[in-house]
Design an enzyme around this catalytic site. Structure first.
Site, PDB file in Angstrom:
ATOM      1  N   ASN A   1      46.560   6.476   8.413  1.00  0.00           N
ATOM      2  CA  ASN A   1      47.042   5.786   9.624  1.00  0.00           C
ATOM      3  C   ASN A   1      46.049   5.919  10.775  1.00  0.00           C
ATOM      4  OD1 ASN A   1      49.089   4.199  10.817  1.00  0.00           O
ATOM      5  ND2 ASN A   1      49.835   5.978  11.961  1.00  0.00           N
TER       6      ASN A   1
ATOM      7  N   SER B   1      59.138  17.384  17.328  1.00  0.00           N
ATOM      8  CA  SER B   1      59.528  16.197  18.098  1.00  0.00           C
ATOM      9  C   SER B   1      60.855  16.415  18.789  1.00  0.00           C
ATOM     10  CB  SER B   1      59.646  15.024  17.132  1.00  0.00           C
ATOM     11  OG  SER B   1      60.317  13.948  17.747  1.00  0.00           O
ATOM     12  N   ALA B   2      61.055  15.705  19.895  1.00  0.00           N
ATOM     13  CA  ALA B   2      62.353  15.724  20.578  1.00  0.00           C
ATOM     14  C   ALA B   2      63.462  15.192  19.690  1.00  0.00           C
ATOM     15  CB  ALA B   2      62.271  14.883  21.849  1.00  0.00           C
TER      16      ALA B   2
ATOM     17  N   TYR C   1      62.745  10.920   8.818  1.00  0.00           N
ATOM     18  CA  TYR C   1      61.620  11.440   9.602  1.00  0.00           C
ATOM     19  C   TYR C   1      62.054  12.656  10.423  1.00  0.00           C
ATOM     20  CZ  TYR C   1      58.549  11.980  13.610  1.00  0.00           C
ATOM     21  OH  TYR C   1      57.746  12.529  14.586  1.00  0.00           O
TER      22      TYR C   1
ATOM     23  N   LYS D   1      61.155  17.040  10.396  1.00  0.00           N
ATOM     24  CA  LYS D   1      60.780  17.931  11.509  1.00  0.00           C
ATOM     25  C   LYS D   1      61.741  19.126  11.584  1.00  0.00           C
ATOM     26  CE  LYS D   1      57.285  15.478  12.954  1.00  0.00           C
ATOM     27  NZ  LYS D   1      55.917  15.897  12.578  1.00  0.00           N
TER      28      LYS D   1
ATOM     29  N   PHE E   1      57.964  14.815  23.628  1.00  0.00           N
ATOM     30  CA  PHE E   1      58.861  13.736  24.037  1.00  0.00           C
ATOM     31  C   PHE E   1      58.123  12.408  23.768  1.00  0.00           C
ATOM     32  CE2 PHE E   1      62.888  15.559  25.230  1.00  0.00           C
ATOM     33  CZ  PHE E   1      62.606  16.868  24.894  1.00  0.00           C
TER      34      PHE E   1
ATOM     35  N   ASN F   1      56.943   1.050  18.870  1.00  0.00           N
ATOM     36  CA  ASN F   1      57.162   1.799  20.112  1.00  0.00           C
ATOM     37  C   ASN F   1      56.895   0.922  21.336  1.00  0.00           C
ATOM     38  OD1 ASN F   1      55.818   4.243  18.157  1.00  0.00           O
ATOM     39  ND2 ASN F   1      57.804   4.557  19.082  1.00  0.00           N
TER      40      ASN F   1
ATOM     41  N   GLY G   1      70.698   3.321  16.574  1.00  0.00           N
ATOM     42  CA  GLY G   1      70.237   4.710  16.610  1.00  0.00           C
ATOM     43  C   GLY G   1      69.666   5.149  17.953  1.00  0.00           C
TER      44      GLY G   1
HETATM   45  P1  NAD Z   1      49.215   9.306  13.774  1.00  0.00           P
HETATM   46  O1  NAD Z   1      49.812   8.578  12.620  1.00  0.00           O
HETATM   47  O2  NAD Z   1      48.382   8.535  14.733  1.00  0.00           O
HETATM   48  O3  NAD Z   1      48.363  10.557  13.264  1.00  0.00           O
HETATM   49  C1  NAD Z   1      48.695  11.262  12.109  1.00  0.00           C
HETATM   50  C2  NAD Z   1      47.431  11.407  11.290  1.00  0.00           C
HETATM   51  O4  NAD Z   1      47.725  12.162  10.113  1.00  0.00           O
HETATM   52  C3  NAD Z   1      46.848  10.071  10.826  1.00  0.00           C
HETATM   53  O5  NAD Z   1      45.462  10.037  11.106  1.00  0.00           O
HETATM   54  C4  NAD Z   1      47.133  10.051   9.326  1.00  0.00           C
HETATM   55  O6  NAD Z   1      46.122   9.334   8.624  1.00  0.00           O
HETATM   56  C5  NAD Z   1      47.124  11.530   8.995  1.00  0.00           C
HETATM   57  N1  NAD Z   1      47.915  11.925   7.831  1.00  0.00           N
HETATM   58  C6  NAD Z   1      49.206  11.656   7.535  1.00  0.00           C
HETATM   59  N2  NAD Z   1      49.575  12.279   6.399  1.00  0.00           N
HETATM   60  C7  NAD Z   1      48.481  12.975   5.966  1.00  0.00           C
HETATM   61  C8  NAD Z   1      48.232  13.812   4.862  1.00  0.00           C
HETATM   62  N3  NAD Z   1      49.173  14.057   3.944  1.00  0.00           N
HETATM   63  N4  NAD Z   1      46.995  14.352   4.724  1.00  0.00           N
HETATM   64  C9  NAD Z   1      46.030  14.101   5.632  1.00  0.00           C
HETATM   65  N5  NAD Z   1      46.208  13.316   6.696  1.00  0.00           N
HETATM   66  C10 NAD Z   1      47.431  12.755   6.871  1.00  0.00           C
HETATM   67  O7  NAD Z   1      50.432  10.012  14.533  1.00  0.00           O
HETATM   68  P2  NAD Z   1      50.472  10.709  15.971  1.00  0.00           P
HETATM   69  O8  NAD Z   1      51.235   9.819  16.876  1.00  0.00           O
HETATM   70  O9  NAD Z   1      49.130  11.178  16.360  1.00  0.00           O
HETATM   71  O10 NAD Z   1      51.418  11.942  15.625  1.00  0.00           O
HETATM   72  C11 NAD Z   1      50.895  13.196  15.217  1.00  0.00           C
HETATM   73  C12 NAD Z   1      52.048  14.123  14.873  1.00  0.00           C
HETATM   74  O11 NAD Z   1      52.915  14.217  16.001  1.00  0.00           O
HETATM   75  C13 NAD Z   1      52.912  13.626  13.713  1.00  0.00           C
HETATM   76  O12 NAD Z   1      53.289  14.735  12.934  1.00  0.00           O
HETATM   77  C14 NAD Z   1      54.113  13.021  14.406  1.00  0.00           C
HETATM   78  O13 NAD Z   1      55.261  13.076  13.600  1.00  0.00           O
HETATM   79  C15 NAD Z   1      54.254  13.925  15.625  1.00  0.00           C
HETATM   80  N6  NAD Z   1      54.934  13.272  16.745  1.00  0.00           N
HETATM   81  C16 NAD Z   1      54.444  12.102  17.256  1.00  0.00           C
HETATM   82  C17 NAD Z   1      55.107  11.483  18.302  1.00  0.00           C
HETATM   83  C18 NAD Z   1      54.613  10.177  18.863  1.00  0.00           C
HETATM   84  O14 NAD Z   1      55.339   9.534  19.631  1.00  0.00           O
HETATM   85  N7  NAD Z   1      53.412   9.721  18.558  1.00  0.00           N
HETATM   86  C19 NAD Z   1      56.263  12.053  18.852  1.00  0.00           C
HETATM   87  C20 NAD Z   1      56.729  13.263  18.314  1.00  0.00           C
HETATM   88  C21 NAD Z   1      56.039  13.874  17.258  1.00  0.00           C
HETATM   89  N1  UDP Z   2      62.188  -0.411  23.315  1.00  0.00           N
HETATM   90  C1  UDP Z   2      62.432  -1.721  23.665  1.00  0.00           C
HETATM   91  N2  UDP Z   2      61.720  -2.704  23.045  1.00  0.00           N
HETATM   92  C2  UDP Z   2      60.771  -2.453  22.101  1.00  0.00           C
HETATM   93  C3  UDP Z   2      60.515  -1.091  21.761  1.00  0.00           C
HETATM   94  C4  UDP Z   2      61.249  -0.113  22.392  1.00  0.00           C
HETATM   95  O1  UDP Z   2      63.273  -1.998  24.514  1.00  0.00           O
HETATM   96  O2  UDP Z   2      60.176  -3.392  21.554  1.00  0.00           O
HETATM   97  C5  UDP Z   2      62.944   0.658  23.985  1.00  0.00           C
HETATM   98  C6  UDP Z   2      63.766   1.504  23.023  1.00  0.00           C
HETATM   99  O3  UDP Z   2      65.037   0.948  22.847  1.00  0.00           O
HETATM  100  C7  UDP Z   2      63.808   2.840  23.753  1.00  0.00           C
HETATM  101  C8  UDP Z   2      62.497   2.881  24.546  1.00  0.00           C
HETATM  102  O4  UDP Z   2      62.022   1.538  24.575  1.00  0.00           O
HETATM  103  O5  UDP Z   2      64.859   2.823  24.678  1.00  0.00           O
HETATM  104  C9  UDP Z   2      61.433   3.757  23.886  1.00  0.00           C
HETATM  105  O6  UDP Z   2      61.306   3.343  22.523  1.00  0.00           O
HETATM  106  P1  UDP Z   2      60.225   4.007  21.573  1.00  0.00           P
HETATM  107  O7  UDP Z   2      60.441   3.416  20.210  1.00  0.00           O
HETATM  108  O8  UDP Z   2      58.872   3.871  22.191  1.00  0.00           O
HETATM  109  O9  UDP Z   2      60.586   5.565  21.611  1.00  0.00           O
HETATM  110  P2  UDP Z   2      61.895   6.332  21.063  1.00  0.00           P
HETATM  111  O10 UDP Z   2      63.067   5.424  21.194  1.00  0.00           O
HETATM  112  O11 UDP Z   2      61.594   6.659  19.651  1.00  0.00           O
HETATM  113  O12 UDP Z   2      62.021   7.525  21.935  1.00  0.00           O
END
Ligand code: NAD
Ligand code: UDP
Length: 335
Positions: A35, A124-125, A148, A152, A177, A198, A293
């Protein structure tokens, strides 16, 4: 100090690698690029002036991960690698459990074999589930509503059990968050494949004319303008939180959770309006139905991170909007 960063080519991982390199840490990225794109390490090097070492591998592949630990003296691990799309996790749950749990278990076994006992984990939150009320505090019970989220919750439990059995081990569970924004250079940001799920990447693509309009998912929530509140934080602030967590792990053992958020709830319409105002671009939108959700309000009580990690999110919503827009404009200019 040498830090192994799993998932270091991803959105949050890449920003964290920049902060680590700028602070003088040695950085090793382990990523399968499932990714993320192969040019991310070059971009990290361009910003920080230092090049991370890169292994292209699946973290769940034990023999290959073993080689990484054998070839390097790794002091601590930041574990970002994981699949993260909530909706997709409901469609292909086994893939999510297999990837997220196996990679963590293989990583812990390999760390144990090499006496590496400091881990910072991307939680994650979402682990607060649907029953707690914002602001969330770390001692609230955890649960989830999708595969998912359950990965966590389960990984947090695995880390607590492991720390109970291994008194020298330190696991810092960072509950993020809503990270948004991008590096101010425009070289790193959130660049999902296909249509974004998102809010911020969706808004940025609408503003750039790549998507016709945003659908706001519901305006009948019991909030100040009827749209959902989230705790948005700048990805660079979040990246800095990982440095604080590493420093904390140096002098503490056991498993401990920390909220990384600003503590402020911002509505969907407030974010859209801020984006339009700061960047001077229109974001056409229409109000649609609620997304299944979604919770009305999700925001942190970040007191524990302030006090124990000495970390506070500093950047504003305007900074987040400006940097997200700069990133997408830079991407477009690159073709
Ligand atoms: P991302 O997808 O951009 O980064 C994850 C990376 O991990 C990618 O580069 C992907 O290629 C790599 N990857 C996945 N599975 C792998 C595996 N088995 N071996 C090696 N590489 C692997 O995601 P992100 O937004 O940077 O998120 C990073 C972490 O934070 C994740 O664990 C995600 O669940 C957590 N997180 C993200 C958010 C968010 O909003 N982005 C919020 C809460 C928690
Ligand atoms: N949201 C929206 N339109 C979109 C994507 C998200 O209105 O196309 C809203 C969603 O309902 C939430 C907020 O934006 O209230 C943040 O969504 P996101 O998916 O970024 O984060 P999460 O809901 O997972 O915290």
């Amino acid at each position: 100090m040498t830090i192994l960063v799993t998932g270091g080519a991803g959105y949050i991982g890449s920003h964290t690698c920049v902060e680590l390199l700028q602070k003088g840490y040695e950085v090793i990225i382990a990523d399968n690029f499932f990714n993320s794109s192969q040019d991310v390490p070059d971009r990290i090097a361009k910003i920080s002036g230092r090049r991370p070492k890169v292994y292209e591998l699946d973290v769940a592949d034990g023999p290959t991960l073993e080689r990484v630990f054998a070839e390097n003296s790794i002091d601590a691990v930041i574990h970002f690698a994981g699949l993260k799309a909530v909706g997709e996790s409901c469609q292909i749950p086994l893939r999510y459990y297999r990837n997220n749990l196996d990679s963590t278990l293989t990583l812990l076994e390999t760390m144990e074999a090499h006496g590496c006992n400091k881990l910072v984990f991307s939680s994650s939150a979402t682990v607060y589930g649907p029953k707690n009320e914002s602001p969330y505090t770390e001692d609230m019970p955890t649960s989830a509503t999708n595969p998912y989220g359950w990965t966590k919750v389960m990984i947090e439990q695995i880390l607590r059990d492991y720390c109970a059995a291994n008194k020298d081990f330190s696991a810092v569970l960072l509950r993020y968050f809503n990270p948004i924004g991008a590096h101010e250079s425009g070289l790193l940001g959130d660049d999902p494949n296909g249509i974004p799920n998102n809010l911020m990447p969706y808004v940025a693509r609408v503003a750039a004319g790549q998507l016709p309009k945003l659908t706001v998912f519901g305006d009948d929530y019991p909030t100040r303008d009827g749209t959902c509140l989230r705790d948005y934080l700048h990805v660079v602030d979040l990246a800095k939180g990982h440095i604080s967590a590493l420093e904390y792990a140096e002098s503490h053992t056991g498993a401990e959770a920390f909220n990384l958020g600003t503590g402020d709830g911002v509505s969907v319409l407030e974010l859209v309006n801020a984006f339009q105002k700061v960047n001077g671009v229109p974001v056409p939108y229409a109000i649609g139905g609620r997304r299944e959700g979604d919770l009305a309000e999700v925001y942190a009580d970040p007191t524990r991170a302030h006090e124990a990690l000495r970390w506070t999110a500093e950047k504003t919503v305007d900074d987040m909007c400006r940097d997200a827009w700069h990133f997408i404009c830079t991407r477009q200019a690159e073709g």
